[in-house]
Write a protein that holds these residues in place. Structure first.
Motif, PDB file in Angstrom:
ATOM      1  N   ASP A 121     -19.275 -56.015   0.762  1.00 47.73           N
ATOM      2  CA  ASP A 121     -19.013 -57.227   1.533  1.00 47.73           C
ATOM      3  C   ASP A 121     -20.181 -58.185   1.311  1.00 47.73           C
ATOM      4  N   THR A 122     -19.899 -59.406   0.883  1.00 42.72           N
ATOM      5  CA  THR A 122     -20.973 -60.348   0.549  1.00 42.72           C
ATOM      6  C   THR A 122     -21.806 -60.745   1.766  1.00 42.72           C
ATOM      7  N   ALA A 123     -21.198 -60.719   2.959  1.00 38.24           N
ATOM      8  CA  ALA A 123     -21.921 -61.160   4.157  1.00 38.24           C
ATOM      9  C   ALA A 123     -22.744 -60.051   4.793  1.00 38.24           C
ATOM     10  N   THR A 124     -22.181 -58.833   4.835  1.00 38.29           N
ATOM     11  CA  THR A 124     -22.863 -57.748   5.557  1.00 38.29           C
ATOM     12  C   THR A 124     -22.930 -56.448   4.770  1.00 38.29           C
ATOM     13  N   LEU A 125     -22.510 -56.454   3.505  1.00 38.67           N
ATOM     14  CA  LEU A 125     -22.484 -55.294   2.617  1.00 38.67           C
ATOM     15  C   LEU A 125     -21.430 -54.282   3.048  1.00 38.67           C
ATOM     16  N   ILE A 126     -21.378 -53.973   4.354  1.00 34.70           N
ATOM     17  CA  ILE A 126     -20.470 -52.974   4.886  1.00 34.70           C
ATOM     18  C   ILE A 126     -19.327 -53.674   5.627  1.00 34.70           C
ATOM     19  N   GLY A 127     -18.220 -52.994   5.834  1.00 38.73           N
ATOM     20  CA  GLY A 127     -17.066 -53.589   6.492  1.00 38.73           C
ATOM     21  C   GLY A 127     -17.326 -53.927   7.952  1.00 38.73           C
ATOM     22  N   SER A 128     -16.608 -54.909   8.481  1.00 39.05           N
ATOM     23  CA  SER A 128     -16.832 -55.368   9.855  1.00 39.05           C
ATOM     24  C   SER A 128     -16.515 -54.280  10.877  1.00 39.05           C
ATOM     25  N   GLY A 129     -15.447 -53.490  10.612  1.00 39.25           N
ATOM     26  CA  GLY A 129     -15.102 -52.415  11.529  1.00 39.25           C
ATOM     27  C   GLY A 129     -16.194 -51.371  11.624  1.00 39.25           C
ATOM     28  N   ARG A 130     -16.711 -50.949  10.477  1.00 38.16           N
ATOM     29  CA  ARG A 130     -17.781 -49.953  10.453  1.00 38.16           C
ATOM     30  C   ARG A 130     -19.068 -50.523  11.058  1.00 38.16           C
ATOM     31  N   LEU A 131     -19.288 -51.817  10.844  1.00 39.08           N
ATOM     32  CA  LEU A 131     -20.474 -52.460  11.417  1.00 39.08           C
ATOM     33  C   LEU A 131     -20.408 -52.439  12.949  1.00 39.08           C
ATOM     34  N   ASP A 132     -19.221 -52.628  13.489  1.00 45.26           N
ATOM     35  CA  ASP A 132     -19.055 -52.581  14.947  1.00 45.26           C
ATOM     36  C   ASP A 132     -19.300 -51.156  15.459  1.00 45.26           C
ATOM     37  N   GLU A 133     -18.852 -50.155  14.688  1.00 48.14           N
ATOM     38  CA  GLU A 133     -19.125 -48.759  15.059  1.00 48.14           C
ATOM     39  C   GLU A 133     -20.626 -48.488  15.063  1.00 48.14           C
ATOM     40  N   ILE A 134     -21.317 -49.059  14.074  1.00 47.26           N
ATOM     41  CA  ILE A 134     -22.775 -48.878  13.997  1.00 47.26           C
ATOM     42  C   ILE A 134     -23.437 -49.505  15.217  1.00 47.26           C
ATOM     43  N   ARG A 135     -22.954 -50.695  15.626  1.00 46.57           N
ATOM     44  CA  ARG A 135     -23.517 -51.359  16.814  1.00 46.57           C
ATOM     45  C   ARG A 135     -23.361 -50.481  18.050  1.00 46.57           C
ATOM     46  N   GLN A 136     -22.165 -49.904  18.227  1.00 45.21           N
ATOM     47  CA  GLN A 136     -21.927 -49.048  19.390  1.00 45.21           C
ATOM     48  C   GLN A 136     -22.781 -47.789  19.335  1.00 45.21           C
TER      49      GLN A 136
END
Length: 414
Positions: free
Chosen positions: A53-68
């Protein structure tokens, strides 16, 4: 563990598997690097994707899981097993509320901890500034805490709060310092070549026992720990081979997969010790499942430095860890050793003597007394093991420089 925090930082390791490299193996190595830097690894996460992903490297769904996960487990540092851009660092940090560093920043942090000599500190600071300059916009709050944690410490962190112009001036000053240090190192190499002292460089993956091997062969007293990059600054020691020749044995900085090019550039003068050596000892951990890759990583970097034509002896270290180990000293062109126990070191020295181009020949000579000048040349360019005075002259057992071989052969004792 480090100055400003009582407890280690709790880190979550993140990788994206897009098929570019073995993500699982690289992530395991990242965990070792994080441990070496002083972090407590809470968990590791790897997402398989067809592309980054050019913006965050990782997918938005997985990024939200990481935040939680980070919020529930008091994670205060995300370490990505990739090289991130300034915008990616900023976007990931904004989305998760956690500080973010990448693989290169982690390695630079370890180097900052381990540099001891003035040259090592200059090289580390230069690599840090070159890497961080285009990423200042993505690390604002992280860089405002001087020495506040992994990825923020090092000789040059106070300069990172200055404007870009100031940082560029600092980079220029460091480049000038390093150029002078490189000239000095070049003069030392030229002097060794002039004196006819061959150089043998120990190269290889980090934490395979290079420093332990140097200590075992020369009693150098170099720090040897079961850590990645336990030693950073190069060490050179004299070593006497079985045939009586003296060589300079040089230990060099350890290598890792995907070694950041900023480090290769900054440590070029150090790595040149290996590139310009007469013989390379490619040390690897024979007990590791990654032994073949360790050898290949070193070979690739040596080729990048222009040393692909340099003779190599592959040293299979840590054989004492092998189950059912049978003491076989040499396997083809490789040598099986245990720097820890001393097994195989005599075979290794013999192999080094065989592979080094002979610049001297051992001879028994009877030098007439009126040839005192010739005797002095033999003494200066070689080594005399024994001498005895007779009625006709001085009988010697000596290593003779090939340059004067034609002039001394007439005095050779049968």
């Amino acid at each position: 563990m480090y100055e400003n925090k009582q407890d280690p930082q709790r880190a979550l390791l993140v990788s994206v598997d897009a098929g570019e490299f073995d993500a699982e193996t690289s992530l395991a190595e990242l965990e070792e690097l994080a441990d070496t830097a002083g972090a407590e690894v809470v968990a590791k996460v790897c997402q398989r994707r067809p592309e980054y992903d050019t913006a965050t490297l990782i997918g938005s769904g997985r990024l939200d899981e990481i935040r939680q996960f980070a919020g529930e487990n008091e994670v205060d540092l995300l370490i990505f097993d990739h090289e991130l851009t300034a915008s990616q660092i900023r976007n990931i940090s904004d989305a998760t509320g956690v500080d973010v560093i990448d693989r290169t920043m982690l390695i630079l942090d370890i180097f900052a901890q381990r540099a001891r000599t003035s040259e090592g500190r200059v090289q580390v600071e230069l690599a840090q500034l070159r890497y961080r300059l285009p990423r200042l916009g993505g690390q604002g709050h992280a860089l405002s805490r001087l020495g506040g944690g992994i990825g923020t410490r090092g000789p040059g962190e106070s300069k990172l709060e200055s404007d870009r112009r100031h940082i560029r001036r600092r980079i220029q000053a460091l480049e000038e310092q390093l150029a002078e240090l490189e000239r000095r190192r070049g003069r030392q190499r030229a002097r060794r070549r002039k004196d006819g002292v061959p150089t043998v460089a120990i190269v290889g993956y980090t934490n395979v026992g290079k420093s332990t091997l140097l200590n075992a062969l020369t009693d150098a007293g170099v720090l040897a720990e079961d850590k990645l990059f336990a030693t950073l600054d190069p060490t050179a020691r004299a070593l006497t081979l079985p045939d009586g020749r003296t060589v300079m044995l040089v230990d060099t900085v350890g290598l890792v997969r995907r070694l950041p090019h900023h480090l290769v550039e900054a440590f070029h003068s150090t790595l040149e010790e290996a590139a310009e050596a007469d013989l390379l000892l490619n040390v690897c951990d024979v007990s590791s499942d990654e032994v073949r890759e360790q050898i290949e990583v070193t070979e690739r970097l040596m080729a990048e430095l222009g040393a692909e034509a340099t003779p190599v002896v592959t040293v299979l270290n840590k054989c004492d860890r092998l189950a059912g180990f049978e003491p076989i000293a040499a396997l083809g062109g490789n040598v099986l050793v245990s720097a820890k126990t001393g097994f195989g070191l005599d075979a290794l020295l013999q192999k080094v003597a065989e592979r080094l181009e002979a610049t001297q020949v051992r001879m028994r000579l009877a030098i007439p007394y009126d040839q005192g000048g010739l005797l002095a040349e033999i003494r200066a360019g070689g080594r005399i093991f024994s001498e005895q005075y007779t009625g006709e002259g001085t009988e010697i057992d000596a290593l003779v420089d090939k340059k004067i071989l034609s002039r001394v052969q007439v005095y050779q004792v049968p």
